[in-house]
Design a protein around this motif. Structure first.
Motif, PDB file in Angstrom:
ATOM      1  N   LYS A  45       0.845  -1.190   0.000  1.00 22.33           N
ATOM      2  CA  LYS A  45       0.000   0.000   0.000  1.00 22.33           C
ATOM      3  C   LYS A  45       0.879   1.237   0.000  1.00 22.33           C
ATOM      4  O   LYS A  45       1.921   1.257   0.649  1.00 22.33           O
ATOM      5  N   VAL A  46       0.432   2.256  -0.732  1.00 13.14           N
ATOM      6  CA  VAL A  46       1.173   3.513  -0.755  1.00 13.14           C
ATOM      7  C   VAL A  46       0.234   4.680  -0.461  1.00 13.14           C
ATOM      8  O   VAL A  46      -0.961   4.619  -0.733  1.00 13.14           O
ATOM      9  N   ARG A  47       0.797   5.732   0.089  1.00 14.79           N
ATOM     10  CA  ARG A  47       0.037   6.942   0.433  1.00 14.79           C
ATOM     11  C   ARG A  47      -0.042   7.824  -0.806  1.00 14.79           C
ATOM     12  O   ARG A  47       0.976   8.107  -1.446  1.00 14.79           O
ATOM     13  N   CYS A  48      -1.242   8.249  -1.149  1.00 14.43           N
ATOM     14  CA  CYS A  48      -1.470   9.116  -2.309  1.00 14.43           C
ATOM     15  C   CYS A  48      -2.378  10.271  -1.907  1.00 14.43           C
ATOM     16  O   CYS A  48      -3.173  10.152  -0.983  1.00 14.43           O
ATOM     17  N   ILE A  49      -2.270  11.349  -2.634  1.00 14.63           N
ATOM     18  CA  ILE A  49      -3.124  12.518  -2.422  1.00 14.63           C
ATOM     19  C   ILE A  49      -4.171  12.560  -3.534  1.00 14.63           C
ATOM     20  O   ILE A  49      -3.847  12.398  -4.710  1.00 14.63           O
ATOM     21  N   VAL A  50      -5.426  12.791  -3.144  1.00 16.23           N
ATOM     22  CA  VAL A  50      -6.511  12.906  -4.118  1.00 16.23           C
ATOM     23  C   VAL A  50      -6.426  14.297  -4.737  1.00 16.23           C
ATOM     24  O   VAL A  50      -6.486  15.309  -4.034  1.00 16.23           O
ATOM     25  N   LYS A  51      -6.271  14.346  -6.049  1.00 15.54           N
ATOM     26  CA  LYS A  51      -6.167  15.624  -6.762  1.00 15.54           C
ATOM     27  C   LYS A  51      -7.551  16.200  -7.039  1.00 15.54           C
ATOM     28  O   LYS A  51      -7.776  17.390  -6.859  1.00 15.54           O
ATOM     29  N   GLU A  52      -8.470  15.342  -7.498  1.00  9.92           N
ATOM     30  CA  GLU A  52      -9.828  15.819  -7.754  1.00  9.92           C
ATOM     31  C   GLU A  52     -10.821  14.669  -7.635  1.00  9.92           C
ATOM     32  O   GLU A  52     -10.492  13.515  -7.878  1.00  9.92           O
ATOM     33  N   THR A  53     -12.031  15.010  -7.209  1.00  6.02           N
ATOM     34  CA  THR A  53     -13.115  14.046  -7.094  1.00  6.02           C
ATOM     35  C   THR A  53     -14.435  14.808  -7.037  1.00  6.02           C
ATOM     36  O   THR A  53     -14.444  16.012  -6.800  1.00  6.02           O
ATOM     37  N   ASP A  54     -15.509  14.095  -7.262  1.00  3.77           N
ATOM     38  CA  ASP A  54     -16.826  14.734  -7.192  1.00  3.77           C
ATOM     39  C   ASP A  54     -17.124  15.123  -5.745  1.00  3.77           C
ATOM     40  O   ASP A  54     -16.640  14.499  -4.810  1.00  3.77           O
ATOM     41  N   ALA A  55     -17.960  16.108  -5.585  1.00  2.00           N
ATOM     42  CA  ALA A  55     -18.362  16.552  -4.247  1.00  2.00           C
ATOM     43  C   ALA A  55     -19.264  15.507  -3.601  1.00  2.00           C
ATOM     44  O   ALA A  55     -19.963  14.760  -4.281  1.00  2.00           O
ATOM     45  N   TYR A  56     -19.263  15.479  -2.276  1.00  2.00           N
ATOM     46  CA  TYR A  56     -20.124  14.581  -1.511  1.00  2.00           C
ATOM     47  C   TYR A  56     -21.566  15.054  -1.639  1.00  2.00           C
ATOM     48  O   TYR A  56     -21.862  16.236  -1.494  1.00  2.00           O
ATOM     49  N   MET A  57     -22.459  14.130  -1.938  1.00  2.00           N
ATOM     50  CA  MET A  57     -23.872  14.479  -2.055  1.00  2.00           C
ATOM     51  C   MET A  57     -24.620  13.889  -0.874  1.00  2.00           C
ATOM     52  O   MET A  57     -24.510  12.697  -0.592  1.00  2.00           O
ATOM     53  N   LYS A  58     -25.360  14.724  -0.191  1.00  2.00           N
ATOM     54  CA  LYS A  58     -26.120  14.279   0.963  1.00  2.00           C
ATOM     55  C   LYS A  58     -27.077  13.161   0.548  1.00  2.00           C
ATOM     56  O   LYS A  58     -27.721  13.230  -0.482  1.00  2.00           O
ATOM     57  N   GLY A  59     -27.132  12.128   1.372  1.00  2.00           N
ATOM     58  CA  GLY A  59     -28.001  10.991   1.077  1.00  2.00           C
ATOM     59  C   GLY A  59     -27.256   9.801   0.508  1.00  2.00           C
ATOM     60  O   GLY A  59     -27.796   8.709   0.438  1.00  2.00           O
ATOM     61  N   ASN A 101      -0.805  11.405  -9.074  1.00  2.00           N
ATOM     62  CA  ASN A 101       0.013  10.767 -10.103  1.00  2.00           C
ATOM     63  C   ASN A 101      -0.772  10.529 -11.395  1.00  2.00           C
ATOM     64  O   ASN A 101      -0.264   9.925 -12.325  1.00  2.00           O
ATOM     65  N   GLY A 102      -2.027  10.976 -11.444  1.00  2.00           N
ATOM     66  CA  GLY A 102      -2.840  10.836 -12.637  1.00  2.00           C
ATOM     67  C   GLY A 102      -3.667   9.567 -12.709  1.00  2.00           C
ATOM     68  O   GLY A 102      -4.511   9.418 -13.582  1.00  2.00           O
TER      69      GLY A 102
END
Length: 114
Positions: free
Chosen positions: A57-71, A85-86
């Motif tokens: 396992k390696v530590r990675c940073i999330v560059k982009e993702t969709d916003a959390y939607m309630k529900g 890293n793309g």
């Protein structure tokens, strides 16, 4: 000697010897390499690298993702995320851009928060 673009440099921690390794030897997991990472390397009798094994396992940073939607429920839904890293992985809805996560190298899946 290999062209610079097709090799990565590693250093033996005990002898401080630098070892050039072809991208072909590392494989697709090379996207998860980062400076200072300790890996296991197998060499042939002549000293040429045969295999480079990264941690599970390696530590990675999330560059982009969709916003959390309630529900959304954390147990049933995952959303796509792009790492620094793309590479793309599916993450739980509570993960946001900028979060550090652990990714399993073998199947490139989210493991846990880092």
């Amino acid at each position: 000697m290999l062209p610079i673009s097709t090799r990565r440099m590693f250093m033996n921690q005990s002898s401080f010897e630098e070892i050039a390794v072809s991208q072909d030897v590392i494989g697709q997991s090379s996207a998860y390499l980062h400076e200072g990472m300790q890996v296991t390397m197998q060499m042939d009798k002549a000293g040429a690298p045969l295999l480079v094994q990264l941690p599970e396992k390696v530590r990675c940073i999330v560059k982009e993702t969709d916003a959390y939607m309630k529900g959304q429920t954390a147990s049933a839904s995952y959303k796509p995320a792009v790492l620094e890293n793309g590479r793309k992985v599916l993450v739980p809805p509570f993960v946001s851009a900028g979060d550090a996560i652990m990714v399993s190298i073998e199947d490139e899946t989210y493991s846990e928060r880092a």
